[in-house]
Structure formats: structure tokens, C-alpha cells
Enzyme design. Structure first.
Site, short mmCIF file in Angstrom:
data_model
loop_
_atom_site.label_atom_id
_atom_site.label_comp_id
_atom_site.label_asym_id
_atom_site.label_seq_id
_atom_site.Cartn_x
_atom_site.Cartn_y
_atom_site.Cartn_z
N GLY A 90 0.84 -1.20 0.00
CA GLY A 90 0.00 0.00 0.00
C GLY A 90 0.87 1.25 0.00
O GLY A 90 0.53 2.25 0.63
N ASP A 145 -1.37 -7.35 -6.75
CA ASP A 145 -2.42 -7.52 -5.75
C ASP A 145 -1.91 -8.47 -4.67
O ASP A 145 -1.52 -9.61 -4.97
CB ASP A 145 -3.67 -8.08 -6.41
CG ASP A 145 -4.90 -8.02 -5.51
OD1 ASP A 145 -4.75 -8.23 -4.29
OD2 ASP A 145 -6.00 -7.80 -6.04
N SER A 191 -4.97 -0.56 13.80
CA SER A 191 -5.92 0.54 13.93
C SER A 191 -6.54 0.47 15.32
O SER A 191 -6.69 -0.63 15.89
CB SER A 191 -7.03 0.43 12.88
OG SER A 191 -8.10 1.31 13.18
N TYR A 197 -13.45 -4.83 9.20
CA TYR A 197 -12.18 -4.10 9.33
C TYR A 197 -11.65 -4.22 10.76
O TYR A 197 -10.47 -4.49 10.98
CB TYR A 197 -12.41 -2.64 8.96
CG TYR A 197 -11.19 -1.76 9.05
CD1 TYR A 197 -10.22 -1.78 8.06
CD2 TYR A 197 -11.04 -0.88 10.12
CE1 TYR A 197 -9.10 -0.96 8.14
CE2 TYR A 197 -9.92 -0.05 10.20
CZ TYR A 197 -8.96 -0.09 9.21
OH TYR A 197 -7.86 0.73 9.29
N ALA A 208 -12.32 -6.54 12.96
CA ALA A 208 -11.91 -7.93 13.21
C ALA A 208 -10.55 -8.22 12.60
O ALA A 208 -9.69 -8.87 13.23
CB ALA A 208 -12.95 -8.89 12.64
N ALA A 209 -10.31 -7.74 11.38
CA ALA A 209 -9.03 -7.98 10.72
C ALA A 209 -7.89 -7.30 11.47
O ALA A 209 -6.82 -7.88 11.67
CB ALA A 209 -9.09 -7.48 9.28
N LYS A 210 -8.10 -6.06 11.90
CA LYS A 210 -7.05 -5.34 12.61
C LYS A 210 -6.79 -5.95 14.00
O LYS A 210 -5.64 -5.97 14.46
CB LYS A 210 -7.43 -3.86 12.74
CG LYS A 210 -7.47 -3.12 11.42
CD LYS A 210 -6.12 -3.13 10.71
CE LYS A 210 -6.11 -2.26 9.47
NZ LYS A 210 -4.80 -2.28 8.78
#
Length: 245
Positions: free
Chosen positions: A12, A62, A138, A151, A153-155
Site C-alpha cells: 500500500g 495484488d 488501527s 475491518y 476484526a481484521a485489525k
């Protein structure tokens, strides 16, 4: 110039925090490899670094696809510093209303790709006895985020990943840490977070303002440095104090 001779891979890396991190690491001597799906963003950021006399390469791809990992193996055989920054939001809304394909995309990019990248670089870092794995988390991962369950949950899962890698790799001279920003003023947060939500986050932040990508980048650069050799398994907030709420 503490990172001279080191190669840093920043996912990113075309805009926002990723671009600021790439610039800061390059300023400290690292050769930076920028990864993103957007070639235009990558080329623009790489051009800025090159104009400043800094070393940068781009790798368009990707992070969800096997092809990127195959290209990495050939183009970037050695990674000293991995910065897992690539991330996406799902559309804001109650979990039951968010399309499953949007949820899957968040989990694939924000979590699974980060895990795969660590798995890809870790054996060589261990063999050489030096490495830095740095995740961009985050406050949503520790505090939750209404309307962004996937989001969040992923962080949150990145925290577990980072600490587990810290335990597994410490004896080999490899550290693993997570930087936890609050609201940061980037192109993505401005375009994808509604103004009233952003204002609510600012109101909840004791400093009373969003952070900047550069403020996050300085912390990432410290964790990548030799000065942070004894820092591993840490969750480092860069949130203006919002976590104190």
C-alpha cells in the site's frame, strides 16, 4: 542513515501512510520497494523519492494473488523490513447488511495477505539473524468500530499475528510489532469515511485533531531501526489519545 544496506518492502505504498513510511525509510538509507495495485500512485511516489536522491522500486500487484509472491521471490529476494500497510474498508453499515464479498475482500487484504507476506519473508530473516516485521493496525482493532465489523476484526487479528511472530522469531534476531493509528488524515479516510463520522472521531481524540501520515511514519521508522532491537511484541499507539477513552 541507519538503514543503509537494508531493503524495506512497503505494501500500500502509493499513497497515505504507506507513501509517508516509504519516504521516511528511504531518508534513513533503505532501498524501498513499493507494492500496490495502482501503478499510477506507485510511480508518482517513486518519482518523488528518486527526485530526492533516494532509492525506490515499484512492484505492481495484488497482495491477494499468487503471482505477486512469485514476482517477489525473483525481484526482491531479500527483505529486511516488512511493513504490512495495505488495507481496505468495507462500506459502512451493520454487519448483517454488508455484502459477503466486501467482507471477504477486507479479510483477504487486511489480514490474510499480511500473514502470507510474513510467512514469505520470515525464513530468510531468521537465517540472516536480522529482520523487522511491522504491521499497521488501527484503534478499531482494540476499541471496535460500529459499522466496520470486518475491518475491526481484521485489525484485531493482526495484533495476535504480530505477537505470535514476535514469540516465534525473537531468538533469531527478528522483531515484530504493530503500530496502531487513530484517525489519520489521508486520501482514503477523507473519501471513504463520512464527515460526521470523522468529526466524531476527532471529538473523541484528546489532542482534538487527526494524526498525519508523517507522524505514523516516524514511529514505523523507529521500529525498523537498530535502536528498537529490544522492542518486540509491542502495540504502539499513534492515536492522539483516543485509546484512553
Amino acid at each position: 542513515m541507519e538503514l543503509v544496506g537494508r531493503t524495506a518492502l512497503v505494501t500500500g505504498g502509493g499513497t497515505g501512510i504507506g507513501a509517508a513510511v516509504a519516504l521516511e525509510l528511504a531518508r534513513r538509507g533503505a532501498e524501498v520497494v513499493l507494492v500496490s495495485r495502482r501503478a499510477d500512485h506507485l510511480e508518482a511516489t517513486a518519482a518523488k523519492l528518486t527526485e530526492a536522491g533516494l532509492r525506490a522500486r515499484v512492484l505492481v500487484g495484488d497482495v491477494r494473488e499468487e503471482q505477486l509472491f512469485q514476482e517477489l521471490a525473483g525481484a526482491v529476494p531479500r527483505v529486511d523490513v516488512l511493513v504490512n500497510n495495505a488495507a481496505v474498508f468495507a462500506p459502512y453499515g451493520p454487519l448483517e447488511e454488508v455484502p459477503l464479498d466486501e467482507i471477504d475482500a477486507v479479510l483477504e487484504i487486511d489480514l490474510r495477505a499480511a500473514l502470507r507476506l510474513v510467512r514469505h519473508v520470515l525464513p530468510d530473516m531468521k537465517a540472516r539473524g536480522w529482520g523487522r516485521v511491522i504491521h499497521l493496525g488501527s484503534v478499531a482493532g482494540s476499541l471496535g468500530a460500529a459499522g466496520q465489523a470486518a475491518y475491526s476484526a481484521a485489525k484485531a487479528a493482526l495484533e495476535g499475528l504480530s505477537r505470535s511472530v514476535a514469540l516465534e522469531a525473537a531468538a533469531s534476531g527478528v522483531t515484530s510489532n504493530l503500530v496502531e493509528p487513530g484517525l489519520v488524515e489521508t486520501e482514503r479516510t477523507v473519501s471513504q469515511i463520512a464527515p460526521e463520522i470523522r468529526q466524531g472521531l476527532v471529538d473523541a481524540t484528546p489532542l482534538g485533531r487527526p494524526g498525519t501520515p508523517e507522524e505514523v511514519a516516524h514511529v514505523v521508522a523507529y521500529l525498523a531501526s537498530e535502536a528498537a532491537a529490544c522492542v518486540t511484541g509491542a502495540i504502539v499507539p499513534v492515536d492522539g489519545g483516543i485509546g484512553l477513552r
